[in-house]
Design a protein around this motif. Structure first.
Motif: not given
Lengths: 204, 358
Positions: B147-155
């Protein structure tokens, strides 16, 4: 020169990760490694030979009907591949089902013929086709490696994650069901593109 | 801050702790800003405080359900023993969620040279609350990382994400390890029974379920923090009083569910207290990042979220809990809703001024 034509599509101009072509089949056939390998091989053969043949025809085919000629050449090659698979690797051919026939619609093939083969000599055109096919295949194999390992616990059908690890047998592990579903293929392709781009930036 | 030059490579981390523990004396000098005591940190802390009743009740309910399920008719133990059991079960979830999530946030901020954002304080509290308490910790860690990497940080980190990260963590587990998340098998400690929603999708009659009063008060098996409606209402009151969450979204969400109930003849008061509806409506759908910014967009968003939840619940037996899926779906459409609200508004104003032009 030929070496560059062959190697460029593997990394620098990879058809999937840079040009973002051929994504649909990359989602569909990468649940297991074996179909992915077969698919990669089939596409490589078709891109290579269609490039070669169209390059031979490049001075004789009138410009206005070139798309039709390309389609005939590609379709013939795909049917040959399909028949060979049915004859010698029936199980895999079953697993791939329509996706062998759909190689015709793979954007990489027509794209390379239009962009490269029609303007170059036969040998470079052949190398370019093989290179692009392998570039596509490489991504397919990487994606299917992760999907099969994490989604089924096997590689090429051999069990990698021991049975005793699974929760049903008193272990702690469980296969990741999301890996089997198409979205995860898209996410893995995205991650590969991310790594490619990051590498490009570092090497600058 | 000036004394620790040696650790400049850890600047983001040091800055984060510095700003967390003390009020920084740096002032913005460029551009126009609204001066207000409610900075991002304050807003996030309000949401975390609003979640505390749900968390405490979730701990008690975990213990209660355990003793009810394993009880041999010898009567329940005392309140504190029940609470203590649940506390020990729920605390690891909270710790794993915060350690993994904040670890990734700090690392990414460090690599990019950003400041660490406060957004994860809320997400880290929401994630354990929407998990079944029996979820294995490594799965939780994996979901948080996803959630943190794919859902948030890449955006681009806090404020840039398209989907609510906490719901994304749940969706990841839901599709990855369905047997642990489906709600069929929430209490594996010697007992497994269907939660009311799973029962609904299997066609259990309303009479066969827990009473409405139990569902309202929350003494039913379910995810940690989403069973008790009074606790959620307590949180909702705080969020609305402080203006952190939008009342329009909450109201229209309920209205959307109400419309579908009217059309299909389902009992609305049951649907509002079942599963994650109340929790999602109050804490998830109102996430300011992933919900529309325009005021009329909020009505559209809420109505469709509520309606879609009921549609998924009623017509899709594979997914008993529709709240998560419908909020994620509407999160996807949020930019579109905002876009149309703005362009309709522009068209209207152009039309209005057109007559006065000559």
């Amino acid at each position: 020169m030929n070496k560059r034509i062959f190697l460029d599509p593997l990394f620098k101009n990879n058809p999937v990760s840079v040009l973002v072509l051929g994504i649909c089949s990359a989602l569909a056939v990468t649940v297991k490694m074996e179909p992915a390998l077969v698919m990669a091989l089939s596409v490589t053969l078709v891109t290579g030979f269609s490039g070669l043949i169209m390059s031979l025809f490049r001075n004789t085919v009138p410009n206005r009907i070139r798309i039709i000629v390309q389609l005939i050449v590609v379709a013939t090659l795909v049917i040959v591949v399909d028949q060979i698979l049915k004859a010698f690797a029936y199980d895999v051919s079953k697993q791939l089902s329509v996706f062998v026939g759909l190689i015709i619609t793979n954007c990489i093939i027509m794209g390379r013929i239009e962009a490269f083969a029609l303007g170059n000599k036969p040998l470079p055109a052949f190398m370019d086709g093989i290179g692009n096919g392998l570039g596509y295949g490489m991504i397919l194999v990487i994606v299917s490696f992760f999907r099969e390992l994490l989604g089924s616990g096997t590689l090429l059908g051999y069990r990698i994650v021991p049975q005793s690890w699974y929760m049903g047998n008193g272990g702690f592990y469980e296969n990741n069901g999301l890996m089997i579903l198409p979205p995860m293929a898209l996410i893995i392709v995205g991650l590969i593109i991310w790594i490619f781009n990051a590498r490009k930036e570092w090497s600058k | 801050m000036k004394g620790i030059k040696k650790f400049t490579f850890l600047r983001s981390t040091i800055d984060a702790f510095d700003a967390f523990l003390r009020v920084p004396d740096t002032v913005t000098r460029k551009g126009s800003h609204i001066r207000d005591c409610n900075d991002l940190k304050r807003v996030m802390i309000v949401v975390v405080i609003a979640l505390i009743p749900c968390l405490l009740f979730g701990m008690y309910n975990t213990g209660l359900q355990h003793y009810l399920a394993s009880g041999t008719g010898a009567g329940l133990p005392g309140f504190w023993q029940i609470f203590w059991y649940g506390f020990l079960k729920v605390l690891p979830l909270v710790i794993v969620s915060y350690v993994v999530g904040l670890g990734i946030e700090f690392t990414v901020a460090q690599i990019r040279g950003h400041e660490v954002n406060e957004g994860y304080l809320v997400t880290g509290m929401l994630i354990p609350l929407i998990m079944p308490v029996t979820v294995p910790l490594w799965m939780l860690a994996l979901a948080v990382a996803f959630a943190v990497i794919i859902g948030k940080e890449i955006f681009g980190g806090t404020g840039m994400n398209i989907w609510n990260p906490a719901l994304l963590a749940r969706a990841f587990l839901f599709f990855s390890y369905p047997s642990h998340m489906s709600g069929d098998d929430v209490w594996t400690d010697g007992f497994s029974g269907a939660t009311p929603l799973a029962g609904l999708s299997e066609g259990t009659s309303w009479e066969g379920m827990a009473s409405w009063r139990d569902m309202f008060l929350g003494f039913i098996p379910g995810s940690v923090g989403e069973t008790s409606v009074p606790c959620i209402l307590l949180g909702a009151a705080l969020l609305l009083y402080t203006g952190v969450a939008s009342w329009k979204i909450m109201a229209s969400c309920v209205a959307g569910a109400g419309i579908i109930c009217l059309l299909t003849g389902q009992p609305l008061h049951y649907h509002l207290v079942m599963g994650g509806f109340a929790f999602g409506c109050v804490f998830m759908a109102t996430d300011p990042v992933t919900s529309p910014q325009t005021e009329s967009g909020k009505w559209v968003y809420g109505l469709l979220t509520g309606a879609m939840t009921l549609i998924i619940r009623l017509y899709n037996p594979g997914y008993p809990e529709g709240m998560m899926l419908s909020i994620l779906l509407m999160n996807t459409f949020t930019p579109l809703i905002d876009h149309y609200v703005v362009s309709i508004n522009m068209k209207r104003r152009i039309k209005r001024t057109a007559g006065h032009g000559q």
